[in-house]
Write a protein that holds these residues in place. Structure first.
Motif, PDB file in Angstrom:
ATOM      1  N   PRO A   1       0.813  -1.223   0.000  1.00 12.07           N
ATOM      2  CA  PRO A   1       0.000   0.000   0.000  1.00 12.07           C
ATOM      3  C   PRO A   1       0.845   1.272   0.000  1.00 12.07           C
ATOM      4  N   PHE A   2       0.231   2.337  -0.491  1.00 15.65           N
ATOM      5  CA  PHE A   2       0.865   3.646  -0.587  1.00 15.65           C
ATOM      6  C   PHE A   2      -0.092   4.722  -0.100  1.00 15.65           C
ATOM      7  N   THR A   3       0.483   5.810   0.366  1.00 14.98           N
ATOM      8  CA  THR A   3      -0.272   7.021   0.671  1.00 14.98           C
ATOM      9  C   THR A   3       0.217   8.070  -0.304  1.00 14.98           C
ATOM     10  N   VAL A   4      -0.699   8.635  -1.078  1.00 10.41           N
ATOM     11  CA  VAL A   4      -0.335   9.635  -2.079  1.00 10.41           C
ATOM     12  C   VAL A   4      -0.980  10.963  -1.703  1.00 10.41           C
ATOM     13  N   PHE A   5      -0.144  11.996  -1.621  1.00  8.15           N
ATOM     14  CA  PHE A   5      -0.632  13.362  -1.463  1.00  8.15           C
ATOM     15  C   PHE A   5      -0.744  13.912  -2.879  1.00  8.15           C
TER      16      PHE A   5
ATOM     17  N   VAL B   1      10.134  14.464  -8.053  1.00  2.00           N
ATOM     18  CA  VAL B   1       9.064  15.309  -7.491  1.00  2.00           C
ATOM     19  C   VAL B   1       7.835  14.465  -7.181  1.00  2.00           C
ATOM     20  N   LEU B   2       7.439  13.607  -8.102  1.00  2.00           N
ATOM     21  CA  LEU B   2       6.238  12.796  -7.880  1.00  2.00           C
ATOM     22  C   LEU B   2       6.416  11.818  -6.720  1.00  2.00           C
ATOM     23  N   LEU B   3       7.588  11.210  -6.614  1.00  2.00           N
ATOM     24  CA  LEU B   3       7.821  10.263  -5.519  1.00  2.00           C
ATOM     25  C   LEU B   3       7.913  10.968  -4.167  1.00  2.00           C
ATOM     26  N   TYR B   4       8.109  12.279  -4.179  1.00  2.00           N
ATOM     27  CA  TYR B   4       8.080  13.087  -2.959  1.00  2.00           C
ATOM     28  C   TYR B   4       6.639  13.218  -2.440  1.00  2.00           C
ATOM     29  N   HIS B   5       5.671  12.862  -3.259  1.00  2.00           N
ATOM     30  CA  HIS B   5       4.259  12.907  -2.882  1.00  2.00           C
ATOM     31  C   HIS B   5       3.749  11.557  -2.365  1.00  2.00           C
ATOM     32  N   VAL B   6       4.630  10.554  -2.302  1.00  2.00           N
ATOM     33  CA  VAL B   6       4.219   9.191  -1.956  1.00  2.00           C
ATOM     34  C   VAL B   6       4.926   8.731  -0.685  1.00  2.00           C
ATOM     35  N   VAL B   7       4.137   8.246   0.261  1.00  2.00           N
ATOM     36  CA  VAL B   7       4.652   7.683   1.509  1.00  2.00           C
ATOM     37  C   VAL B   7       4.323   6.191   1.504  1.00  2.00           C
ATOM     38  N   PRO B   8       5.303   5.342   1.804  1.00  2.00           N
ATOM     39  CA  PRO B   8       5.006   3.904   1.856  1.00  2.00           C
ATOM     40  C   PRO B   8       3.985   3.601   2.949  1.00  2.00           C
ATOM     41  N   GLY B   9       3.100   2.658   2.677  1.00  2.00           N
ATOM     42  CA  GLY B   9       2.082   2.263   3.650  1.00  2.00           C
ATOM     43  C   GLY B   9       0.814   3.071   3.480  1.00  2.00           C
ATOM     44  N   LYS B  10      -0.219   2.632   4.150  1.00  2.00           N
ATOM     45  CA  LYS B  10      -1.524   3.306   4.097  1.00  2.00           C
ATOM     46  C   LYS B  10      -1.669   4.148   5.360  1.00  2.00           C
ATOM     47  N   VAL B  11      -1.603   5.467   5.202  1.00  2.00           N
ATOM     48  CA  VAL B  11      -1.700   6.393   6.328  1.00  2.00           C
ATOM     49  C   VAL B  11      -3.005   7.180   6.176  1.00  2.00           C
ATOM     50  N   THR B  12      -3.951   6.894   7.038  1.00  2.00           N
ATOM     51  CA  THR B  12      -5.257   7.561   6.968  1.00  2.00           C
ATOM     52  C   THR B  12      -5.197   8.929   7.639  1.00  2.00           C
ATOM     53  N   ALA B  13      -6.247   9.706   7.452  1.00  2.00           N
ATOM     54  CA  ALA B  13      -6.305  11.055   8.030  1.00  2.00           C
ATOM     55  C   ALA B  13      -6.138  11.022   9.546  1.00  2.00           C
ATOM     56  N   SER B  14      -6.748  10.055  10.196  1.00  2.00           N
ATOM     57  CA  SER B  14      -6.625   9.996  11.655  1.00  2.00           C
ATOM     58  C   SER B  14      -5.184   9.714  12.076  1.00  2.00           C
TER      59      SER B  14
ATOM     60  N   THR C   1       8.406  10.096   5.944  1.00  2.00           N
ATOM     61  CA  THR C   1       9.451   9.868   4.955  1.00  2.00           C
ATOM     62  C   THR C   1       8.814   9.365   3.667  1.00  2.00           C
ATOM     63  N   THR C   2       9.145  10.013   2.563  1.00  2.00           N
ATOM     64  CA  THR C   2       8.570   9.679   1.265  1.00  2.00           C
ATOM     65  C   THR C   2       9.343   8.558   0.591  1.00  2.00           C
ATOM     66  N   VAL C   3       8.791   8.068  -0.501  1.00  2.00           N
ATOM     67  CA  VAL C   3       9.436   7.014  -1.277  1.00  2.00           C
ATOM     68  C   VAL C   3      10.781   7.492  -1.832  1.00  2.00           C
ATOM     69  N   ASN C   4      10.931   8.794  -2.109  1.00  3.65           N
ATOM     70  CA  ASN C   4      12.220   9.274  -2.624  1.00  3.65           C
ATOM     71  C   ASN C   4      13.242   9.489  -1.510  1.00  3.65           C
ATOM     72  N   GLY C   5      12.865   9.218  -0.256  1.00  6.25           N
ATOM     73  CA  GLY C   5      13.802   9.288   0.855  1.00  6.25           C
ATOM     74  C   GLY C   5      13.803  10.591   1.630  1.00  6.25           C
ATOM     75  N   ALA C   6      13.144  11.606   1.119  1.00  6.77           N
ATOM     76  CA  ALA C   6      13.087  12.899   1.810  1.00  6.77           C
ATOM     77  C   ALA C   6      11.893  12.924   2.763  1.00  6.77           C
ATOM     78  N   ASP C   7      11.965  13.795   3.747  1.00  7.97           N
ATOM     79  CA  ASP C   7      10.888  13.919   4.725  1.00  7.97           C
ATOM     80  C   ASP C   7       9.939  15.054   4.386  1.00  7.97           C
ATOM     81  N   LEU C   8       8.671  14.824   4.682  1.00  5.20           N
ATOM     82  CA  LEU C   8       7.637  15.854   4.598  1.00  5.20           C
ATOM     83  C   LEU C   8       7.356  16.344   6.008  1.00  5.20           C
ATOM     84  N   ASN C   9       7.084  17.634   6.151  1.00  6.29           N
ATOM     85  CA  ASN C   9       6.636  18.175   7.429  1.00  6.29           C
ATOM     86  C   ASN C   9       5.122  18.072   7.481  1.00  6.29           C
ATOM     87  N   VAL C  10       4.610  17.596   8.595  1.00 12.25           N
ATOM     88  CA  VAL C  10       3.169  17.439   8.785  1.00 12.25           C
ATOM     89  C   VAL C  10       2.770  18.268   9.994  1.00 12.25           C
TER      90      VAL C  10
END
Length: 159
Positions: free
Chosen positions: A61-65, A93-106, A115-124
């Motif tokens: 599974p993936f989580t896509v922003f 750029v596109l892989l920066y929008h993808v996080v491994p696993g299924k992460v729901t809103a909650s 951490t995204t699929v491209n290895g960089a971190d997103l701030n949440v």
């Protein structure tokens, strides 16, 4: 690098060929949802240009922003064209929008980074009912797919 390539390969496999030879994602995958929603036509063009359709069709599974067309419209046209014509940069750029696993809103609301699929971190961050991913606002959460979840965002994330 191998992990990123494996994730990329897994994310976009599972495509059927429709009449006329065009690739048409099957089922209720992330790729199929994006391809069937006119608000994601620019994202779909970018995914195709980067060669990632098969990855977004794979089991995940993936989580896509997922940025909308309006999000892409915020990028100056010359910059967007340059990005669309540079497959390696576009893929990053596109892989920066993808996080491994299924992460729901909650689950997202309890995070401070991912951490995204491209290895960089997103701030949440969360403020009231608003969830921010870097400088992007989540405008619609928990679009469930057979291989993960999509959270719609209003700004393209740049690594």
């Amino acid at each position: 690098m191998k992990k990123m390539l494996l994730c990329t390969t897994l994310l976009f496999s599972g495509v059927a060929v429709a009449g006329g030879g065009s690739s048409m994602p099957m089922g209720n995958t992330i790729a199929a949802i994006v391809s069937n929603d006119p608000n994601f036509s620019t994202l779909l063009a970018a995914v195709k240009a980067a060669g990632l359709v098969e990855t977004l069709s794979s089991p995940g599974p993936f989580t896509v922003f997922a940025p909308t067309n309006a999000a892409f419209a915020k990028i100056p046209q010359a910059d967007l064209n340059a990005l669309l014509n540079d497959p390696a940069q576009l893929k990053a750029v596109l892989l920066y929008h993808v996080v491994p696993g299924k992460v729901t809103a909650s689950q997202v609301t309890g995070l401070t980074s991912a951490t995204t699929v491209n290895g960089a971190d997103l701030n949440v961050s969360t403020n009231g009912g608003t969830v921010m991913i870097n400088d992007a606002t989540v405008t619609k959460a928990d679009v469930m797919a057979s291989n993960g979840v999509i959270h719609v965002i209003d700004t393209v994330l740049m690594p």
